[in-house]
Motif scaffolding. Structure first.
Motif, PDB file in Angstrom:
ATOM      1  N   THR A 163      -1.068   4.709  -7.974  1.00 13.60           N
ATOM      2  CA  THR A 163      -0.169   5.047  -6.808  1.00 13.60           C
ATOM      3  C   THR A 163      -0.633   6.429  -6.250  1.00 13.60           C
ATOM      4  O   THR A 163      -1.760   7.000  -6.917  1.00 13.60           O
ATOM      5  CB  THR A 163       1.237   5.496  -7.481  1.00 13.60           C
ATOM      6  OG1 THR A 163       1.159   6.567  -8.287  1.00 13.60           O
ATOM      7  CG2 THR A 163       2.025   4.224  -8.245  1.00 13.60           C
ATOM      8  N   LYS A 164      -0.103   7.205  -5.205  1.00 16.53           N
ATOM      9  CA  LYS A 164      -0.532   8.233  -4.705  1.00 16.53           C
ATOM     10  C   LYS A 164      -0.268   9.500  -5.688  1.00 16.53           C
ATOM     11  O   LYS A 164      -1.000  10.411  -5.674  1.00 16.53           O
ATOM     12  CB  LYS A 164       0.191   8.634  -3.425  1.00 16.53           C
ATOM     13  CG  LYS A 164      -0.171   7.837  -2.346  1.00 16.53           C
ATOM     14  CD  LYS A 164       0.723   7.849  -1.239  1.00 16.53           C
ATOM     15  CE  LYS A 164       0.054   7.151   0.115  1.00 16.53           C
ATOM     16  NZ  LYS A 164       0.852   7.207   1.219  1.00 16.53           N
ATOM     17  N   CYS A 200       1.343   0.879  -4.100  1.00 15.38           N
ATOM     18  CA  CYS A 200       0.276   0.746  -4.867  1.00 15.38           C
ATOM     19  C   CYS A 200      -0.994   1.003  -4.137  1.00 15.38           C
ATOM     20  O   CYS A 200      -1.404   0.211  -3.120  1.00 15.38           O
ATOM     21  CB  CYS A 200      -0.125  -0.796  -5.331  1.00 15.38           C
ATOM     22  SG  CYS A 200      -1.272  -1.220  -6.545  1.00 15.38           S
ATOM     23  N   THR A 201      -1.929   2.041  -4.474  1.00 14.56           N
ATOM     24  CA  THR A 201      -3.092   2.240  -3.829  1.00 14.56           C
ATOM     25  C   THR A 201      -4.215   1.693  -4.213  1.00 14.56           C
ATOM     26  O   THR A 201      -5.526   1.995  -3.642  1.00 14.56           O
ATOM     27  CB  THR A 201      -3.364   3.715  -3.768  1.00 14.56           C
ATOM     28  OG1 THR A 201      -3.398   4.205  -5.054  1.00 14.56           O
ATOM     29  CG2 THR A 201      -2.044   4.551  -3.081  1.00 14.56           C
ATOM     30  N   THR A 260      -5.396  -0.348   1.101  1.00 16.55           N
ATOM     31  CA  THR A 260      -5.038   0.406   2.062  1.00 16.55           C
ATOM     32  C   THR A 260      -4.146  -0.106   3.216  1.00 16.55           C
ATOM     33  O   THR A 260      -4.105  -1.539   3.297  1.00 16.55           O
ATOM     34  CB  THR A 260      -6.022   1.137   2.953  1.00 16.55           C
ATOM     35  OG1 THR A 260      -6.935   0.150   3.602  1.00 16.55           O
ATOM     36  CG2 THR A 260      -6.842   1.938   2.040  1.00 16.55           C
ATOM     37  N   PRO A 288      -9.748  -0.380  -4.038  1.00 13.52           N
ATOM     38  CA  PRO A 288      -8.756   0.484  -3.139  1.00 13.52           C
ATOM     39  C   PRO A 288      -7.923  -0.672  -2.344  1.00 13.52           C
ATOM     40  O   PRO A 288      -8.490  -1.571  -1.895  1.00 13.52           O
ATOM     41  CB  PRO A 288      -9.522   1.221  -2.591  1.00 13.52           C
ATOM     42  CG  PRO A 288     -10.809   0.588  -2.260  1.00 13.52           C
ATOM     43  CD  PRO A 288     -11.293  -0.138  -3.394  1.00 13.52           C
ATOM     44  N   PRO A 295       0.814  -1.274  -0.004  1.00 17.40           N
ATOM     45  CA  PRO A 295       0.184  -0.086  -0.188  1.00 17.40           C
ATOM     46  C   PRO A 295       0.890   1.347  -0.008  1.00 17.40           C
ATOM     47  O   PRO A 295       0.309   2.253  -0.262  1.00 17.40           O
ATOM     48  CB  PRO A 295      -0.642  -0.128   1.065  1.00 17.40           C
ATOM     49  CG  PRO A 295      -0.194  -1.328   2.146  1.00 17.40           C
ATOM     50  CD  PRO A 295       0.507  -1.944   0.921  1.00 17.40           C
ATOM     51  N   LYS A 296       2.056   1.414   0.255  1.00 16.44           N
ATOM     52  CA  LYS A 296       2.845   2.276   0.395  1.00 16.44           C
ATOM     53  C   LYS A 296       3.214   2.781  -1.062  1.00 16.44           C
ATOM     54  O   LYS A 296       3.512   3.828  -1.459  1.00 16.44           O
ATOM     55  CB  LYS A 296       4.482   2.082   1.063  1.00 16.44           C
ATOM     56  CG  LYS A 296       4.138   1.915   2.678  1.00 16.44           C
ATOM     57  CD  LYS A 296       5.537   1.759   3.130  1.00 16.44           C
ATOM     58  CE  LYS A 296       5.537   1.470   4.648  1.00 16.44           C
ATOM     59  NZ  LYS A 296       6.549   1.187   5.400  1.00 16.44           N
ATOM     60  N   GLU A 306     -14.940   6.109   2.601  1.00 14.19           N
ATOM     61  CA  GLU A 306     -13.632   6.217   3.072  1.00 14.19           C
ATOM     62  C   GLU A 306     -14.227   6.174   4.804  1.00 14.19           C
ATOM     63  O   GLU A 306     -15.003   6.841   5.180  1.00 14.19           O
ATOM     64  CB  GLU A 306     -12.637   7.261   3.265  1.00 14.19           C
ATOM     65  CG  GLU A 306     -11.627   7.262   4.278  1.00 14.19           C
ATOM     66  CD  GLU A 306     -10.416   8.491   4.043  1.00 14.19           C
ATOM     67  OE1 GLU A 306      -9.758   8.617   4.769  1.00 14.19           O
ATOM     68  OE2 GLU A 306     -10.855   9.512   3.177  1.00 14.19           O
TER      69      GLU A 306
END
Length: 593
Positions: A338-339, A319-320, A367, A365, A316-317, A495
């Motif tokens: 990604t972000k 690939c988001t 996370t 998503p 998750p760092k 979210e």
């Protein structure tokens, strides 16, 4: 443009058209004016093709008795590769190249460069992104200026241009023309690939000397112009990362003995493999696929349509999220986010042009607080064929990627691979990258055990639809994604307080407009009917909004709007005919069916 007449040819001349310009290396867009080039030992011939039309069948131009084909694999042109090889270029790129290249045999050189886009002749098109070469000198030359722009001004101009702008294309053409003008024209020199120690475009190859110890693996780095570099690498090179925002490079990495019989030709500072039919070569999106973890195949359908594969590290760092592009029967592509963004919007628009009535987009998503706990397939077989879908179980809930064939279907074979959790290393997903067809191979690592069961699919949603669900409790942010054409809701992204995310419908990030609602208190929705492209059905579109701390949504006392509290569950289904939304005050077992 020289053009043969029907009086000179008894049968139609068949010319394969490519989707990528042999001069600028950009993909063609609908309406682009094209020229096809054919070359033999005696001459170079050019044929005007008028305009590019995606997914066009073989088209016969009766006045010239020429048949153009835009399909990589065509039943009518199955023997096309046995004849003369063609190159396709933009008409304006061809003109710019002719003005810039000073070599007397300039068009033959262009044809050679255009054929080298394919690392070997029979490989499926890779369609890699061309690198940006918009230097101040090239921009000035492409714009017809007599003085070189200041670097700051060139950067400003380059920043405002769209990726396919003619000025950027011309920069690539001018760079190629200058390289080919300087190159020495000689006959192609061919070596067995196993004898090449290293090489880079524009240089001469370095060969393995007798008795010299060389690393056991050969790595070919490929860009939009073909093979860029050849090198020998060890078994532990540790280079498995890639930038998810680019599709600029691909790699062939294999043991030398596995490539026995493969030779490589060098000409004009460029190279190309000659691959016997007995050798299968795999193409990867990472430079060291041998370092990837051991994986378990979760789905394999039919014969692999290509030898091209992609590996995605679901950390998750990095690939988001994952986006899956679907047709009714197949998963056509998978893209990571990604972000900083994703290539998914551009890839979807390019792929969607070739599919009528269009593709679907499912976004999942990823996370730090929501790990994949199982992944598998569901397969069903009925009289008129079968279907399969991917099941992705996460801590936040299950996602279904694919379409059931009928409203009531059974039995369905479900196979789930449970994923190991107590591990710092994140899941790796490997999948086939097909060309113009569905993905037949997907694999993952970290599988601990596999379970199977037979279930009966009973859904109260319309047939040929896929569904998703999400809890409305604990939502801190809600995003409604609306298409730009009608302003209708395509998807909803929620979210939660614990940092997890759930996607409903088609969350086409980067393609649709997004409206955000902070700390939503109520959900409002209504279904609007439109005339559909399918005459027997109306299209059901969704309008949706939330009340939030920033304001209340007004339904204008329209009784067709429904209002839901922020508790319970929302179920979202969609297909080619539109969407269906249902609110449930509690969990229902059929959510997972």
């Amino acid at each position: 443009m020289a053009s043969p007449t029907s009086a000179n040819i008894d049968a139609p001349l068949r010319i394969r058209l490519h989707r990528q310009c042999g001069a600028c290396n950009h993909l063609f867009l609908p309406g682009d004016h094209l020229v096809a080039l054919l070359c033999n030992e005696k001459s170079i011939r050019a044929y005007s093709v008028l305009t590019f039309v995606p997914n066009s069948q073989c088209k016969l131009l009766e006045h010239d008795n020429i048949q153009f084909c835009m399909h990589h694999i065509c039943g009518f042109c199955s023997k096309l590769n046995e004849g003369e090889e063609s190159v396709t270029v933009h008409a304006d790129c061809l003109s710019m190249f002719g003005q810039t290249c000073s070599a007397p045999d300039k068009y033959q050189r262009l044809w050679i460069a255009g054929t080298r886009i394919y690392p070997w002749r029979t490989v499926a098109p890779l369609e890699l992104d061309p690198g940006c070469c918009a230097s101040p000198e090239l921009i000035s030359s492409a714009a017809g200026l007599h003085r070189t722009l200041l670097p700051e001004l060139a950067d400003i101009i380059g920043g405002y241009l769209q990726p396919h702008h003619a000025l950027l294309r011309f920069c690539s053409v001018i760079r190629l023309a200058k390289e080919l003008s300087r190159a020495e024209m000689d006959y192609a020199v061919t070596y067995p690939l196993c004898e090449v120690l290293s090489w880079s475009r524009g240089a001469s190859p370095t060969l393995v000397e007798q008795g010299q110890a060389a690393n056991p693996r050969v790595r070919l780095t490929i860009d939009s112009r073909g093979i860029e570099r050849i090198e020998r690498v060890s078994d532990d090179s540790q280079e498995t990362t890639r930038d998810l925002l680019t599709n600029s490079h691909a790699y062939v990495v294999d043991l030398v003995e596995q490539l026995s019989g493969v030779s490589i030709g060098f000409q004009l500072g460029m190279s190309r493999l000659q691959v016997p039919t007995s050798v299968n070569i795999s193409i990867w999106n990472v430079p060291s696929p041998q370092d990837l973890p051991r994986t378990t195949c979760i789905t394999f359908h039919g014969k692999l349509s290509s030898g091209r594969f992609a590996a995605l590290d679901l950390d998750p760092k990095q690939c988001t999220g994952l986006s899956f592009f679907l047709s009714i029967r197949q998963i056509m592509a998978i893209h990571g986010h990604t972000k900083r963004g994703s290539r998914a919007p551009q890839a979807f628009q390019h792929l969607n042009r070739d599919h009528s009535p269009g593709l679907f987009w499912i976004y999942i998503p990823i996370t730090a607080n929501d790990k994949v706990i199982a992944i598998g397939t569901r397969e069903a077989y009925i009289a008129n064929g079968g279907s399969y879908s991917i099941v992705l179980k996460m801590k936040s809930g299950t996602y279904f990627i694919g379409f059931p064939l009928v409203k009531i279907m059974g039995p369905i074979d479900e196979t789930l691979h449970l994923i190991q959790e107590a591990d710092d290393r994140h899941l790796t997903l490997i999948h086939e990258v097909p060309y113009n067809t569905g993905i037949s191979f997907i694999a993952v690592d970290k599988v601990t055990r596999t379970t199977s069961r037979i279930i009966i699919k009973r859904s109260n949603f319309p047939h040929y639809s896929t569904h998703s669900y999400a809890s409305l409790e604990g939502v801190v942010n809600a995003r409604v994604l609306r298409d730009k054409e009608k302003g209708m809701c395509r998807g909803i992204l929620l979210e939660y307080e614990d940092g997890t995310l759930r996607a409903l419908g088609q969350c086409r990030l980067g393609l649709d407009t997004v409206q955000c609602y902070k700390h939503p208190t109520k959900f409002h929705y209504t279904i609007v009917k439109y005339s559909s492209h399918i005459k027997t059905h109306d299209s059901r579109c969704l309008q949706a909004a939330f009340d939030s701390e920033s304001g209340l949504f007004s339904t204008h006392n329209n009784s067709e709007w429904k209002t839901c509290p922020m508790k319970g569950f929302l179920q979202f289904s969609f297909n080619h005919f539109g969407v269906a939304v249902r609110y449930h005050d509690a969990w229902r077992p059929h959510f997972d069916y």
